[in-house]
Design a protein around this motif. Structure first.
Motif, short mmCIF file in Angstrom:
data_model
loop_
_atom_site.label_atom_id
_atom_site.label_comp_id
_atom_site.label_asym_id
_atom_site.label_seq_id
_atom_site.Cartn_x
_atom_site.Cartn_y
_atom_site.Cartn_z
N ARG A 3 4.48 -5.51 2.01
CA ARG A 3 4.88 -6.88 2.35
C ARG A 3 6.31 -7.19 1.91
O ARG A 3 6.94 -8.10 2.45
CB ARG A 3 3.91 -7.88 1.73
CG ARG A 3 2.58 -7.86 2.46
CD ARG A 3 1.76 -9.11 2.18
NE ARG A 3 0.59 -9.11 3.04
CZ ARG A 3 -0.65 -8.92 2.62
NH1 ARG A 3 -0.91 -8.75 1.34
NH2 ARG A 3 -1.64 -8.92 3.48
N THR A 4 6.83 -6.44 0.95
CA THR A 4 8.23 -6.63 0.55
C THR A 4 9.18 -5.93 1.53
O THR A 4 10.37 -6.21 1.52
CB THR A 4 8.51 -6.11 -0.87
OG1 THR A 4 8.43 -4.68 -0.89
CG2 THR A 4 7.55 -6.71 -1.89
N MET A 5 8.63 -5.02 2.36
CA MET A 5 9.47 -4.26 3.28
C MET A 5 9.42 -4.75 4.72
O MET A 5 10.23 -4.33 5.54
CB MET A 5 9.07 -2.78 3.24
CG MET A 5 9.31 -2.14 1.88
SD MET A 5 8.96 -0.38 1.87
CE MET A 5 7.17 -0.38 1.89
N THR A 6 8.44 -5.61 5.04
CA THR A 6 8.34 -6.11 6.41
C THR A 6 7.67 -7.47 6.43
O THR A 6 6.85 -7.78 5.56
CB THR A 6 7.54 -5.12 7.31
OG1 THR A 6 7.60 -5.58 8.66
CG2 THR A 6 6.08 -5.00 6.88
N THR A 7 8.05 -8.23 7.42
CA THR A 7 7.34 -9.49 7.69
C THR A 7 6.41 -9.30 8.89
O THR A 7 5.72 -10.23 9.29
CB THR A 7 8.34 -10.62 8.01
OG1 THR A 7 9.13 -10.24 9.13
CG2 THR A 7 9.23 -10.90 6.81
N LYS A 8 6.40 -8.10 9.44
CA LYS A 8 5.57 -7.78 10.61
C LYS A 8 4.14 -7.47 10.17
O LYS A 8 3.89 -7.08 9.03
CB LYS A 8 6.14 -6.56 11.35
CG LYS A 8 7.59 -6.67 11.71
CD LYS A 8 7.81 -7.54 12.89
CE LYS A 8 9.28 -7.51 13.29
NZ LYS A 8 9.60 -8.38 14.33
N PRO A 9 3.20 -7.62 11.08
CA PRO A 9 1.81 -7.26 10.75
C PRO A 9 1.68 -5.75 10.54
O PRO A 9 2.42 -4.97 11.13
CB PRO A 9 1.01 -7.70 11.98
CG PRO A 9 1.98 -8.10 13.02
CD PRO A 9 3.35 -8.14 12.43
N PHE A 10 0.73 -5.37 9.71
CA PHE A 10 0.40 -3.95 9.52
C PHE A 10 -1.07 -3.86 9.18
O PHE A 10 -1.73 -4.86 8.92
CB PHE A 10 1.28 -3.29 8.44
CG PHE A 10 1.15 -3.88 7.07
CD1 PHE A 10 0.21 -3.40 6.18
CD2 PHE A 10 1.98 -4.92 6.67
CE1 PHE A 10 0.09 -3.95 4.91
CE2 PHE A 10 1.87 -5.47 5.40
CZ PHE A 10 0.92 -4.99 4.52
N GLY A 11 -1.58 -2.64 9.22
CA GLY A 11 -3.00 -2.44 8.96
C GLY A 11 -3.25 -1.37 7.92
O GLY A 11 -2.32 -0.76 7.39
N VAL A 12 -4.53 -1.17 7.64
CA VAL A 12 -4.96 -0.13 6.71
C VAL A 12 -6.07 0.68 7.38
O VAL A 12 -6.98 0.11 7.99
CB VAL A 12 -5.50 -0.74 5.39
CG1 VAL A 12 -6.14 0.33 4.51
CG2 VAL A 12 -4.40 -1.46 4.64
N ASN A 13 -5.95 1.99 7.30
CA ASN A 13 -7.02 2.88 7.76
C ASN A 13 -7.99 3.09 6.62
O ASN A 13 -7.58 3.37 5.49
CB ASN A 13 -6.46 4.23 8.21
CG ASN A 13 -7.55 5.28 8.38
OD1 ASN A 13 -7.99 5.87 7.39
ND2 ASN A 13 -7.99 5.49 9.59
N LEU A 14 -9.27 2.96 6.91
CA LEU A 14 -10.32 3.25 5.94
C LEU A 14 -11.25 4.27 6.59
O LEU A 14 -12.04 3.94 7.48
CB LEU A 14 -11.07 1.99 5.55
CG LEU A 14 -12.08 2.11 4.42
CD1 LEU A 14 -11.43 2.65 3.15
CD2 LEU A 14 -12.72 0.76 4.14
N THR A 15 -11.09 5.53 6.20
CA THR A 15 -11.91 6.60 6.75
C THR A 15 -13.13 6.77 5.86
O THR A 15 -13.01 7.08 4.68
CB THR A 15 -11.11 7.92 6.83
OG1 THR A 15 -10.00 7.71 7.71
CG2 THR A 15 -11.97 9.04 7.37
N ILE A 16 -14.30 6.54 6.45
CA ILE A 16 -15.55 6.55 5.70
C ILE A 16 -16.28 7.86 5.94
O ILE A 16 -16.94 8.04 6.97
CB ILE A 16 -16.43 5.35 6.10
CG1 ILE A 16 -15.67 4.04 5.87
CG2 ILE A 16 -17.75 5.36 5.33
CD1 ILE A 16 -16.35 2.82 6.45
N LEU A 17 -16.11 8.79 5.01
CA LEU A 17 -16.76 10.10 5.08
C LEU A 17 -17.29 10.47 3.69
O LEU A 17 -16.74 11.33 3.01
CB LEU A 17 -15.76 11.16 5.56
CG LEU A 17 -15.24 11.03 6.98
CD1 LEU A 17 -14.10 12.00 7.24
CD2 LEU A 17 -16.36 11.23 7.98
#
Length: 157
Positions: A28-42
């Motif tokens: 959030r300090t590097m962008t004001t653009k939206p971003f996501g998180v990958n959560l790989t459930i294995l």
């Protein structure tokens, strides 16, 4: 995200849920653009406290979470109650239909080239075939394609 796409952090590359929280805050300090998180459930391959990682994603109100490998069902209420959109990475139409039933916001079709988690005999179908079938069957939520393309020409075709 700053380049125009949706940047995605890989949640489990962080050694703990709290480390993921710090990485989200750093982004959030590097962008004001939206971003996501990958959560790989294995869980059989990657023992992790998935519940705690999911809680951090929700509490930090990340724009979108990409669930891969496992079912999003357990986390849908948590994510949606915090305004987090849920994308399910689906290697098969069967997985995509289940994810839609659970209320995901987007389906990502990757085909057999990109993911075989939960695969069964007969699932060996590539992205372009799986994508065409998914677009025939799923009309009520957005579908995105990923993988199996190396050039812009392939996408244009």
């Amino acid at each position: 995200s700053n380049a125009g796409g949706l940047g995605i952090l890989t949640g489990l590359t962080q050694p703990s849920p709290e480390a993921l929280r710090k990485e989200i805050q750093r982004c959030r300090t590097m962008t004001t653009k939206p971003f996501g998180v990958n959560l790989t459930i294995l869980p059989a391959l990657i023992p992790a406290d998935y519940d705690a990682y999911a809680k951090v994603v929700a509490e930090e109100k990340v724009t979108m979470v990409e669930i891969a490998g496992g079912s999003p069902k357990k986390y849908m209420k948590l994510f949606h109650s915090h305004g987090v959109k849920v994308l399910h990475k689906s290697a098969t139409l069967r997985h995509a239909l289940k994810a839609r039933k659970y209320g995901v916001d987007l389906i990502e079709i990757v085909g057999y080239e990109a993911s075989i988690a939960g695969g069964q005999p007969g699932d060996e179908i590539g992205l372009w075939v799986a994508l065409a079938k998914a677009l025939e069957v799923i009309k009520d939520i957005p579908i995105v394609a990923s993988g199996a393309s190396g050039t812009g020409k392939q996408l244009a075709a």
